[in-house]
Design a protein around this motif. Structure first.
Motif, PDB file in Angstrom:
ATOM      1  N   TRP A 114      24.808  25.417  71.746  1.00  0.00           N
ATOM      2  CA  TRP A 114      25.298  26.786  71.844  1.00  0.00           C
ATOM      3  C   TRP A 114      26.738  26.881  72.356  1.00  0.00           C
ATOM      4  O   TRP A 114      27.031  27.528  73.334  1.00  0.00           O
ATOM      5  CB  TRP A 114      24.363  27.631  72.708  1.00  0.00           C
ATOM      6  CG  TRP A 114      22.947  27.639  72.241  1.00  0.00           C
ATOM      7  CD1 TRP A 114      21.835  27.359  72.978  1.00  0.00           C
ATOM      8  CD2 TRP A 114      22.477  27.924  70.918  1.00  0.00           C
ATOM      9  NE1 TRP A 114      20.701  27.441  72.208  1.00  0.00           N
ATOM     10  CE2 TRP A 114      21.064  27.783  70.928  1.00  0.00           C
ATOM     11  CE3 TRP A 114      23.103  28.260  69.714  1.00  0.00           C
ATOM     12  CZ2 TRP A 114      20.284  27.982  69.794  1.00  0.00           C
ATOM     13  CZ3 TRP A 114      22.313  28.446  68.578  1.00  0.00           C
ATOM     14  CH2 TRP A 114      20.936  28.313  68.637  1.00  0.00           C
ATOM     15  N   ARG A 115      27.619  26.200  71.640  1.00  0.00           N
ATOM     16  CA  ARG A 115      29.051  26.404  71.856  1.00  0.00           C
ATOM     17  C   ARG A 115      29.417  27.789  71.320  1.00  0.00           C
ATOM     18  O   ARG A 115      28.868  28.239  70.323  1.00  0.00           O
ATOM     19  CB  ARG A 115      29.870  25.351  71.118  1.00  0.00           C
ATOM     20  CG  ARG A 115      29.673  23.929  71.608  1.00  0.00           C
ATOM     21  CD  ARG A 115      30.370  22.953  70.675  1.00  0.00           C
ATOM     22  NE  ARG A 115      30.267  21.571  71.144  1.00  0.00           N
ATOM     23  CZ  ARG A 115      30.629  20.509  70.433  1.00  0.00           C
ATOM     24  NH1 ARG A 115      31.110  20.674  69.191  1.00  0.00           N
ATOM     25  NH2 ARG A 115      30.514  19.295  70.934  1.00  0.00           N
ATOM     26  N   GLY A 116      30.344  28.463  71.982  1.00  0.00           N
ATOM     27  CA  GLY A 116      30.788  29.756  71.478  1.00  0.00           C
ATOM     28  C   GLY A 116      30.612  30.879  72.469  1.00  0.00           C
ATOM     29  O   GLY A 116      30.350  30.658  73.660  1.00  0.00           O
ATOM     30  N   TYR A 200      25.969  26.468  67.507  1.00  0.00           N
ATOM     31  CA  TYR A 200      27.010  27.460  67.775  1.00  0.00           C
ATOM     32  C   TYR A 200      26.416  28.849  68.014  1.00  0.00           C
ATOM     33  O   TYR A 200      25.402  29.221  67.428  1.00  0.00           O
ATOM     34  CB  TYR A 200      28.003  27.506  66.611  1.00  0.00           C
ATOM     35  CG  TYR A 200      28.783  26.224  66.468  1.00  0.00           C
ATOM     36  CD1 TYR A 200      29.930  25.996  67.223  1.00  0.00           C
ATOM     37  CD2 TYR A 200      28.348  25.219  65.613  1.00  0.00           C
ATOM     38  CE1 TYR A 200      30.633  24.805  67.111  1.00  0.00           C
ATOM     39  CE2 TYR A 200      29.043  24.023  65.498  1.00  0.00           C
ATOM     40  CZ  TYR A 200      30.187  23.824  66.251  1.00  0.00           C
ATOM     41  OH  TYR A 200      30.879  22.639  66.152  1.00  0.00           O
TER      42      TYR A 200
END
Length: 306
Positions: A114-116, A200
């Motif tokens: 969960w980049r972002g 993401y």
């Protein structure tokens, strides 16, 4: 260390407060410019800016971090490190090397997951059982920098994004402080992120928060909790938008999208079993009990959400 803290919304406040009270010296704060907010639509300082003002800490509010004036101001301050929590703007490469220990970000996920912009919301919507927070050194990629440390947090079945984020903001603040201690003491080294398990979490728009009733009830419930309170889940009834609070899953099935108003509540059919509405907000009104809304709306038999 002499630090310049960058952050904007409420979840960044526990970190700033903790660092102000730590052994480190907060010499300035960077936050987004004042913006129109509230029912009065007045210009307001960000929560981080307000806390800095309370402590008499200088506040920088560049419209864009790429502004030459911001780089000049930061160079003059000569910070040892710049911790970041939900600042809300991308940092250009030319300012990343100004502090000798770089910019250290507190991100609310277990990277590389969960980049972002919306990691908490994404974790809830995906049905993750465990999430957490990570501290990492910022580089030019999106949340790709090497990780200093993590804390974990179990996601409760009733958690909204606000519930989970509040807990992570507190535990993450402690993690960020300990990370700065380790960086200053030379006892902590950042470890490159794994190339596996990358996912993401883009910013959630109002349009994306519309409820998809063709999904199973479990997914509907998660999706609603993931965007509570912001931007807020919504659907339409008779052409009018209706904002929804968290729903309760029930065992009974109803035709997909059908609204059933009973003495026990307001129910809507999904792809599997139904959900019972709790609180709703019609356009231009405050949140209210779903039954009160339904009685006032005088829905026709067989009415559906659109």
């Amino acid at each position: 260390m002499r630090i310049v803290f960058a952050g904007t919304p409420d979840p960044a406040v526990p970190s700033l407060r903790r660092l102000i009270e730590s052994r480190h010296e907060v010499i300035a704060v960077v936050t987004r410019p004042d913006a129109v907010a509230g029912r009065g639509r007045k210009m307001q300082r960000s929560p981080v800016g307000q806390l800095a003002d309370e402590y008499g800490i200088p506040v920088l509010t560049p419209h864009k971090p790429a502004e030459p004036e911001f780089a000049e101001a930061l160079t003059e301050l000569a910070p040892d490190c710049c911790p970041v929590v939900a600042y809300g703007a991308l940092l250009p490469a030319e300012i990343l090397d100004i502090p000798r220990h770089g910019w250290i970000n507190l991100h609310f996920s277990l990277l590389p997951a969960w980049r972002g912009a919306a990691p908490v919301q994404a974790a809830i919507a995906a049905g993750d059982e465990i999430t957490g927070a990570s501290t990492f050194r910022i580089e030019t990629g999106l949340d790709t920098g090497p990780v200093y440390g993590v804390v974990t947090e179990r996601i409760a079945v009733t958690d909204t994004a606000a519930d989970l984020l509040a807990r992570l903001a507190d535990s993450g603040a402690a993690l960020l402080e300990q990370t700065l201690h380790g960086v200053e003491d030379g006892t902590l080294q950042a470890i490159p992120q794994s190339t596996e398990g990358v996912s993401y979490a883009p910013k959630i728009t109002v349009e994306a928060a519309q409820v998809r009733w063709d999904q199973p009830a479990l997914a509907v419930g998660r999706a609603i909790r993931a965007v509570t309170p912001l931007p807020g889940a919504w659907t339409t009834v008779a052409g009018n938008r209706l904002k929804l609070g968290p729903v309760e899953l029930v065992e009974e099935a109803l035709p997909e999208r059908q609204i059933d108003v009973r003495k026990t509540g307001v129910y809507i059919g999904t792809a599997t079993t139904a959900v019972r509405l709790d609180r709703v907000q019609p356009q231009g009104k405050r949140m209210m009990a779903a039954l009160d809304w339904a009685r006032g709306a005088r829905l026709e038999p067989g009415a559906v959400v659109e």
